[in-house]
Design a protein around this motif. Structure first.
Motif, mmCIF file in Angstrom:
data_model
loop_
_atom_site.group_PDB
_atom_site.id
_atom_site.type_symbol
_atom_site.label_atom_id
_atom_site.label_comp_id
_atom_site.label_asym_id
_atom_site.label_seq_id
_atom_site.Cartn_x
_atom_site.Cartn_y
_atom_site.Cartn_z
ATOM 1 N N ARG A 14 -2.548 -11.769 -5.855
ATOM 2 C CA ARG A 14 -3.199 -11.634 -7.171
ATOM 3 C C ARG A 14 -2.145 -11.297 -8.225
ATOM 4 O O ARG A 14 -2.242 -11.742 -9.362
ATOM 5 C CB ARG A 14 -4.298 -10.581 -7.114
ATOM 6 N N ILE A 20 -7.023 -6.212 -9.311
ATOM 7 C CA ILE A 20 -5.677 -6.492 -8.780
ATOM 8 C C ILE A 20 -5.243 -5.357 -7.856
ATOM 9 O O ILE A 20 -4.503 -5.559 -6.900
ATOM 10 C CB ILE A 20 -4.661 -6.741 -9.926
ATOM 11 N N GLU A 54 0.819 -1.208 0.000
ATOM 12 C CA GLU A 54 0.000 0.000 0.000
ATOM 13 C C GLU A 54 0.860 1.268 0.000
ATOM 14 O O GLU A 54 1.290 1.726 1.061
ATOM 15 C CB GLU A 54 -0.941 -0.002 1.215
ATOM 16 N N ARG A 101 -7.724 10.561 -1.571
ATOM 17 C CA ARG A 101 -8.377 10.574 -0.263
ATOM 18 C C ARG A 101 -9.125 11.881 -0.038
ATOM 19 O O ARG A 101 -8.747 12.934 -0.575
ATOM 20 C CB ARG A 101 -7.349 10.385 0.850
HETATM 21 O O1 4AD Z 1 -9.669 -2.969 -2.599
HETATM 22 P P1 4AD Z 1 -9.111 -3.244 -1.237
HETATM 23 O O2 4AD Z 1 -10.019 -3.763 -0.200
HETATM 24 O O3 4AD Z 1 -8.448 -1.864 -0.809
HETATM 25 C C1 4AD Z 1 -7.892 -1.557 0.394
HETATM 26 O O4 4AD Z 1 -7.702 -2.324 1.289
HETATM 27 C C2 4AD Z 1 -7.371 -0.144 0.460
HETATM 28 N N1 4AD Z 1 -7.149 0.202 1.873
HETATM 29 C C3 4AD Z 1 -6.131 -0.031 -0.364
HETATM 30 C C4 4AD Z 1 -5.557 1.360 -0.373
HETATM 31 O O5 4AD Z 1 -6.116 2.238 -0.997
HETATM 32 N N2 4AD Z 1 -4.456 1.570 0.328
HETATM 33 O O6 4AD Z 1 -7.880 -4.239 -1.363
HETATM 34 C C5 4AD Z 1 -6.782 -3.923 -2.182
HETATM 35 C C6 4AD Z 1 -6.361 -5.134 -2.989
HETATM 36 C C7 4AD Z 1 -7.413 -5.656 -3.950
HETATM 37 O O7 4AD Z 1 -7.425 -4.937 -5.146
HETATM 38 C C8 4AD Z 1 -6.971 -7.086 -4.141
HETATM 39 O O8 4AD Z 1 -5.906 -7.164 -5.073
HETATM 40 C C9 4AD Z 1 -6.414 -7.439 -2.778
HETATM 41 O O9 4AD Z 1 -6.089 -6.233 -2.136
HETATM 42 N N3 4AD Z 1 -7.382 -8.192 -1.965
HETATM 43 C C10 4AD Z 1 -7.303 -9.510 -1.729
HETATM 44 N N4 4AD Z 1 -6.436 -10.438 -2.130
HETATM 45 C C11 4AD Z 1 -6.630 -11.711 -1.718
HETATM 46 N N5 4AD Z 1 -7.642 -12.090 -0.917
HETATM 47 C C12 4AD Z 1 -8.551 -11.191 -0.471
HETATM 48 N N6 4AD Z 1 -9.531 -11.572 0.340
HETATM 49 C C13 4AD Z 1 -8.404 -9.828 -0.880
HETATM 50 N N7 4AD Z 1 -9.093 -8.692 -0.631
HETATM 51 C C14 4AD Z 1 -8.453 -7.708 -1.299
#
Ligand code: 4AD
Ligand code: MG
Length: 482
Positions: A456, A406, A245, A412
């Motif tokens: 991913r 992905i 991140e 923000r």
């Molecule tokens: O889209 P997500 O939930 O975003 C966040 O957590 C934000 N806080 C990120 C940020 O802006 N700093 O998760 C980000 C990515 C997803 O696009 C996916 O690639 C992966 O994390 N991801 C997973 N990978 C494997 N298993 C899961 N259960 C996942 N959930 C999310």
């Protein structure tokens, strides 16, 4: 122990006539003469040749698949096909026997499902040797990419009291004895009695803490384990996964998209350059696998072409509203082939829709931006309402072929009043997150970031099809083996 040479170095050696010691595990032993040995340093084996007249039969019998051996011999040019170098064995020692009757890995093809059940041994197969080499190289490349750009690597907490995504999919962390739960007068659990004096959980994302640091260092990134108690038993979800991140001060959404695209392309090209043998192997593996499928289900590009294709093309950037238009008019929607039909603006996109956009419509990676505010997290920056008065946020999701989402990220919400209003609407407890809001009170600035799901990425680069096969010990609903 005696000094050994790693097989990777030995295979590149030209020290013919010199003596070397190799240690590794027997893959095969053919014709009482040729031992194929692997030590994990490369996917390739070294061939060791024994003169069976010079060794005891009882010793040679112990050269079974999986046995650990140490052998010393002369480096010679190979006459055999497919190898340049081999070793003529002078001394041979069995370090650890492997009962051929019981050892589950035989020199034949095993199914990935079977190998998942013996994940403690699957590292020794060619496939998993290649997968975890690529995983390692990608992890290293992540750090290299950000370090070279002057980003600070921030270690965010694993245990936290907040739900960064506001989705309530958290694993509780507690030392309360489940048989003696301390309760408040109204019957609720009294977390004041718990270890941290409040309810805590495993982190779902390091983003909120990342934002705090970005407001001092400018550019930071995290790379650590994250945990989601979502009951998704799919080939794309893990309960424990690793996420990268980055969070950047003075970035808007366009800067964010540029960085994300640059990062993904860098990582793919790093793997192509540094994991050539492994990707070659995985490419052939996939071609073999594809042969089992009916023609219509086979992919148009092989793995290596697919990776190069991603490098050579700009990702398509479109808004959610444009995507909905495309999906609504698409064949699978009109013919009611989607499981979830798209009829109105505001619907959350399912992976069938994401894959249609990427694999069928654009045929390349897509960045979707400006999602409806209602289906995204509280921290995303609110756009001006569109001509029809619809509310969207400065979100971006990057969709990849065969993978779907992905990367997820956003610009923000840096305006205190707007953020507080949104938190209230979404029932995010602002009083407990005063520390987060402080960044908006003292020197707030435009900033943005995203999360890249590491598994991913590894899935995409290795061409594997199940996320359980790109993390050493997968954690999924009803499974925490090993
Ligand atoms: O889209 P997500 O939930 O975003 C966040 O957590 C934000 N806080 C990120 C940020 O802006 N700093 O998760 C980000 C990515 C997803 O696009 C996916 O690639 C992966 O994390 N991801 C997973 N990978 C494997 N298993 C899961 N259960 C996942 N959930 C999310
Ligand atoms: Mg997401």
């Amino acid at each position: 122990m005696a000094k050994r040479i790693k097989i990777k170095d030995l295979l590149n050696s030209t020290d013919f006539g010199q003596e070397a010691t190799v240690m590794g595990w027997v893959k095969t032993f053919r014709n009482k003469q040729f031992i194929a040995i692997n030590d994990g340093s490369t996917i390739k084996n070294i061939q060791a040749v024994v003169d069976f007249n010079s060794f005891d039969d009882s010793l040679l019998k112990r050269l079974t698949t999986g046995a650990a051996v140490s052998l010393t011999g002369e480096i010679v040019e190979s006459l055999g096909k497919g190898q340049r170098i081999e070793i003529k064995v002078n001394t041979l020692e069995i370090l650890g026997d492997s009962d051929a009757e019981k050892f589950p890995l035989q020199p034949k093809k095993h199914s990935l499902e079977f190998l998942r059940e013996i994940a403690h041994l699957r590292f020794r197969t060619n496939t998993f040797n290649a997968v975890f080499k690529v995983r390692h190289a990608l992890a290293y490349a992540v750090h290299k990419f950000f370090n070279d750009k002057g980003f600070l690597y921030l270690h965010t907490p694993i245990i936290t009291a907040s739900d960064a995504e506001g989705a309530g999919e958290m694993f509780r962390v507690s030392t309360i004895d489940p048989d003696h739960i301390p309760r408040n007068e109204d019957g609720t659990v009294n977390y004041k009695e718990d270890f941290f004096g409040k309810a805590t959980n495993l982190t779902v994302s390091g983003q909120l803490e990342g934002e705090l640091a970005a407001m001092a260092f400018g550019d930071i990134y995290t790379f650590g384990p994250t945990f989601r108690a979502e009951n998704s038993n799919t080939t794309r979800h893990l309960a424990e996964f690793w996420m990268i991140e980055p969070e950047m001060a003075f970035y808007d959404l366009n800067d964010n998209m540029d960085l994300a695209e640059e990062l993904l392309k860098y990582l793919i090209s790093y793997a192509l350059e540094h994991c050539a043998d492994e990707l070659e192997f995985l490419n052939s593996r996939l071609l073999e696998e594809e042969k089992q499928k009916p023609q219509a289900d086979r992919s148009e590009l092989d793995l290596l072409s697919k990776l190069k294709f991603c490098l050579e093309n700009n990702f398509e950037r479109i808004t959610y509203t444009e995507a909905i238009q495309i999906l609504r008019n698409s064949k699978p929607n009109q013919k009611k082939q989607f499981k979830y039909l798209i009829d109105s603006w505001g619907a959350d996109l399912q992976s069938e829709h994401e894959r249609f956009l990427v694999e069928k419509h654009f045929k390349k990676p897509v960045i979707l931006i400006d999602y409806p505010a209602d289906i995204k997290s509280f921290y995303m920056r609110l756009n001006e309402p569109d001509t029809e008065g619809r509310k969207t946020v400065r979100a971006m999701d990057i969709l990849f072929p065969g993978i779907g989402e992905i990367i997820g990220g956003s610009q923000r919400e840096e305006r205190l009043d707007k953020l507080e209003k949104r938190m209230e609407e979404m029932h995010i407890p602002a009083e407990e997150m005063s520390w987060y809001l402080d960044t908006r009170r003292f020197g707030t600035a435009p900033h943005a970031g995203f999360g890249l799901g590491f598994e991913r990425l590894v899935l995409f680069v290795t061409g594997m099809t199940n996320i359980r096969d790109v993390i050493p010990f997968p954690r999924t609903p009803k499974n925490a083996e090993f």
